[in-house]
Structure formats: structure tokens, C-alpha cells
Design an enzyme around this catalytic site. Structure first.
Site, PDB file in Angstrom:
ATOM      1  N   LYS A 112       0.871  -1.192   0.000  1.00 41.96           N
ATOM      2  CA  LYS A 112       0.000   0.000   0.000  1.00 41.96           C
ATOM      3  C   LYS A 112       0.892   1.221   0.000  1.00 41.96           C
ATOM      4  O   LYS A 112       2.017   1.184   0.499  1.00 41.96           O
ATOM      5  CB  LYS A 112      -0.879   0.017   1.254  1.00 41.96           C
ATOM      6  CG  LYS A 112      -2.097   0.912   1.129  1.00 41.96           C
ATOM      7  CD  LYS A 112      -3.216   0.143   0.466  1.00 41.96           C
ATOM      8  CE  LYS A 112      -4.534   0.893   0.477  1.00 41.96           C
ATOM      9  NZ  LYS A 112      -5.645  -0.044   0.207  1.00 41.96           N
TER      10      LYS A 112
HETATM   11  N1  GLU Z   1      -7.312   0.158  -3.108  1.00 43.63           N
HETATM   12  C1  GLU Z   1      -8.070  -1.026  -3.345  1.00 43.63           C
HETATM   13  C2  GLU Z   1      -8.114  -1.908  -2.125  1.00 43.63           C
HETATM   14  O1  GLU Z   1      -7.979  -1.432  -1.019  1.00 43.63           O
HETATM   15  C3  GLU Z   1      -7.622  -1.769  -4.596  1.00 43.63           C
HETATM   16  C4  GLU Z   1      -6.177  -2.157  -4.639  1.00 43.63           C
HETATM   17  C5  GLU Z   1      -5.736  -2.698  -5.989  1.00 43.63           C
HETATM   18  O2  GLU Z   1      -6.542  -2.790  -6.889  1.00 43.63           O
HETATM   19  O3  GLU Z   1      -4.552  -3.021  -6.086  1.00 43.63           O
HETATM   20  O4  GLU Z   1      -8.372  -3.086  -2.203  1.00 43.63           O
END
Ligand code: GLU
Length: 422
Positions: A112
Site C-alpha cells: 500500500k
Molecule cells: N485500493 C483497493 C483496495 O484497497 C484496490 C487495490 C488494488 O486494486 O490493487 O483493495
């Protein structure tokens, strides 16, 4: 030894995550030997992001990219722009991505990123500079086979386009697979924008069926009316449910008969929020949690369902569209009250699942129809939830602990099979 650089603050997302791991340990058998792996991010990068503002000032922002686990594949997870972003928060969000990706069996680890910034205070040009400099700074650890960012809170397809372009310029070749959630003509995938909301709907539909709740006559309250909340609301609306309450940073609205979503969605797009919508009455924000309804969808930020709110909720079903919306103590109160929680780590996994489809399509340069994508998404979500439900029944544990059990077993099995290097 505990980590020296992060002491979880009380009720912080990282503290919640660590407790969630502790709860799953009894169900991991001999694999528990490797469990400390889950409590330590593999790699955390803190970067300074300086940009020249439109008025000539030089402003500095804190940026992060945390790769919690790369055991099952490249890192995968979004990037959020928010004034409350901290290293500790990004650590938790990256760890939840490891669990989420393993829970739906995507060949990814968890990562993240985030920038501590209020993007609403920036001009479009400043936003682009911020995104490009951040991408350059984290360029040493991201890549189509290393770690693949995507949208999260306050980031979107345009920001992904800038990230893709910056990375591509730095490596000297167009690398569409470095981020997902891109615009369609830059290697994006049909169905990606609504995928997280669709996954919330699919898991909600399955959970409702299992507890004998009729969606066609259900009343739904949605917190957060961005990409996730509004897409989920539309699908519940199409299934006959009434969306009776909605809340976002602009305010809270209520209509016992259900909103006309064909008017509310354009209103939010045009004005930036739910406040001022004609077909509803305004409520004070705290009253959102007292609304008579069968389903609540927290689709905003962490720690929204506090113990006090958990004690008051009238719903039978909580669908966690956001990451980490329910604290540990609140989770226990909901369980005691017989309110079923479909946890974030499966409920909102639809987004990253279609991100995975996008990444696969980018590598093969062969793009699927929206129908193909939605059918595949439905199948993966239903199968993953069934496996989790069976695990919960077998051990008599919550869906959250069951999701952790399924995911941690996959991660730690891979950890064991790979062995320690050197
Ligand atoms: N931000 C989204 C999540 O928390 C998607 C992450 C992604 O598609 O890599 O799952």
C-alpha cells in the site's frame, strides 16, 4: 522482539491488524511457527515529495510505500492521498492487502502507498507534480513484476495515468502493467471502476441469502458515497433494495422511501457530495448510525464503527466496503448482538480482483468484455466467500477470523515452502 520503529497506538489500524492476527493463531496448526512474518512488513519506504506550488512556494509532503509481503507474488495495493496518512496506517493497509489477496487467491503479496496531503487543496497541476515526484521516488521498489499500485481513497484513473507515464519515462518503455485502475485506452480494464462496489454487492447478496434476508425488501445505509459506496448502492438499488441513508464528508441524508439513485448519483458527481440533495432530508452525522435498516455499508475510512455506534446499529448485516472500518472492540459488540459482519478483507476484494484481471490483460495485450469480467468476478467472490463461510462453520469463528485463517494459511504455506534465504 517487537518492532522498534512502530509501537502500535491504541485503536490504530496497525494495532487492530496485529490483534486480528493473534486471533487466528490457534487455527494455523504448525504453520503458526511462521506467524511472526505476518506482524512485520517486509519493506517500508518513506519518501520526501517536494513540489513547486502554483504560487512559487516549495512544499514538502510525506510519502510512503509499504510492501507487507512479497511471499506469494508481487506487491499489490492502492495509493491514498489523505491528510491523516501515516506510516502506521499504510503498514496496516498493506497488511490487509496481503490478507485480501490471499483470501481470493490472487498471485500477489500485499502493499500500500500513501501521501499525507489534502488533495482538495491542490490545483490539478500541483496534483500532477505531486503524483509524478512520488512515483519517481518509489520507482526503486515498484514495477510490473515488483509491486503494482492502484487507486484508493482520493486517487483515480487520471492519477494512475500519470503514475504509469512517469514510471514508463524513467524506464524508457511504456509499462502499462506497473499500475492498475488506469483509463481504458491506456490499458485499463472494463469493469474496474465499479468492481469494488460490485464485490460488496456480490458478497452482500450471498451473505443475505445465507441468513435469510431478502435484499429485494431491504433498507440500506451507505457511509461514503465515492466510487465504492455509490457503485454498491446502485447494484443494491437494481436488486430492489431501498437506499435510505447516505453519508459523506459533506453531510448525511435520509429518505425512508429510498433515494432516487438516478438523481442522487449525478448530484454527487456535480456537487462533490450528498449534502443538498433535494429528494431527502438532512440528518446530523451521528444519527446515521441510528437509522432503521437491514444493511449498513461503511465505505469510507477506518474506525468508523466505534463501540458506541456498534451498540446502537439496527442493521442485521454490515458490509465493509472500506478498509478497517470496524475496530476490534466494536467487532466483538456486533458479534454479541448477532449482527453479521462481512469483513473488508473479503467484502471489498472485488477491486483488487479486477485489478488482477487488468494486469493479466496488459501482459497479454488482449482485452475482455465487461460481461466476461463481471462473470469472472462474481465466480471468484462467491467461491472465496463459500470457502471462508465453510471455515467459519468448521471452527465456529467469525467470518473475519475465518478469512484470516484461509489467507494466513496460504501465505505461511508459501513462506514455509520457499524457506528462509540464505
Ligand atoms: N485500493 C483497493 C483496495 O484497497 C484496490 C487495490 C488494488 O486494486 O490493487 O483493495
Amino acid at each position: 522482539m517487537p518492532l522498534s520503529y512502530i509501537q502500535p497506538s491504541i485503536d490504530s489500524p496497525w494495532a487492530t491488524y496485529i490483534s486480528q492476527v493473534d486471533r487466528v493463531l490457534p487455527y494455523l496448526g504448525p504453520l503458526a511457527r511462521w506467524a511472526e512474518t505476518l506482524k512485520r512488513p517486509k519493506r517500508a519506504l518513506i519518501v520526501d515529495v517536494p513540489i513547486e506550488m502554483d504560487d512559487g512556494r516549495i512544499a514538502h509532503f510525506e510519502g510512503f510505500r509499504v510492501q507487507h509481503s512479497l511471499t506469494r507474488g508481487p506487491g499489490k495495493g492502492g495509493v491514498r492521498y489523505h491528510p491523516d496518512v501515516t506510516l502506521e496506517e499504510v503498514m496496516a493497509l498493506s497488511a490487509w492487502m496481503s490478507i485480501k489477496n490471499a483470501a481470493v487467491n490472487l498471485p500477489y503479496g500485499g502493499a500500500k502507498g500513501g501521501i499525507r496531503v489534502d488533495p482538495k487543496q491542490l490545483s490539478l497541476k500541483e496534483l500532477e507534480k505531486l503524483t509524478r515526484r512520488y512515483t519517481s521516488e518509489i520507482g526503486i521498489i515498484i514495477g510490473p513484476h515488483q509491486d503494482i499500485p492502484a487507486p484508493d481513497v482520493n486517487t483515480n484513473a487520471q492519477i494512475m495515468a500519470w503514475m504509469m507515464d512517469t514510471y514508463s519515462m524513467n524506464v524508457g518503455a511504456t509499462a502499462t502493467g506497473v499500475v492498475t485502475g488506469k483509463p481504458l485506452h491506456l490499458g485499463g480494464s472494463l469493469g474496474r471502476v465499479k468492481a469494488t462496489g460490485r464485490g460488496v454487492y456480490v458478497t452482500g447478496r450471498e451473505a443475505a441469502r445465507r441468513i435469510g434476508l431478502d435484499i429485494g425488501s431491504a433498507r440500506v445505509a451507505v457511509q461514503g458515497f465515492g466510487n465504492v459506496g455509490s457503485s454498491a448502492a446502485e447494484l443494491f438499488g437494481q436488486a430492489g433494495a431501498r437506499i435510505v441513508a447516505a453519508q459523506d464528508h459533506t453531510g448525511t441524508i435520509f429518505n425512508g422511501q429510498g433515494f432516487d439513485l438516478a438523481l442522487l448519483v449525478p448530484h454527487v458527481k456535480a456537487t462533490g457530495g450528498v449534502a443538498g440533495f433535494q429528494g431527502a432530508e438532512a440528518l446530523d452525522d451521528e444519527s446515521f448510525w441510528d437509522v432503521d435498516c437491514e444493511i449498513v455499508i461503511p465505505a469510507a475510512l477506518e474506525n468508523q464503527i466505534t463501540p458506541a455506534r456498534a451498540s446502537r446499529l439496527k442493521a442485521r448485516l454490515v458490509l465493509e466496503g472500506a478498509n478497517g472500518p470496524t475496530g476490534l472492540a466494536a467487532d466483538d459488540i456486533l458479534a454479541e448482538r448477532g449482527i453479521l459482519v462481512v469483513p473488508d478483507v473479503i467484502c471489498n476484494a472485488g477491486g483488487v480482483t479486477v485489478s488482477y484481471f487488468e494486469w493479466v490483460q496488459d501482459f497479454s495485450s488482449f482485452f475482455w468484455t465487461e460481461d466476461e469480467i463481471n462473470v469472472k468476478l462474481d465466480k471468484i467472490m462467491v467461491g472465496a466467500l463459500k470457502n471462508i463461510w465453510d471455515t467459519a462453520d468448521r471452527h465456529k469463528i467469525s467470518l473475519r477470523t475465518a478469512t484470516f485463517a484461509v489467507a494466513c494459511e496460504r501465505i505461511l504455506m508459501a513462506r514455509q515452502e520457499r524457506g528462509l534465504y540464505p
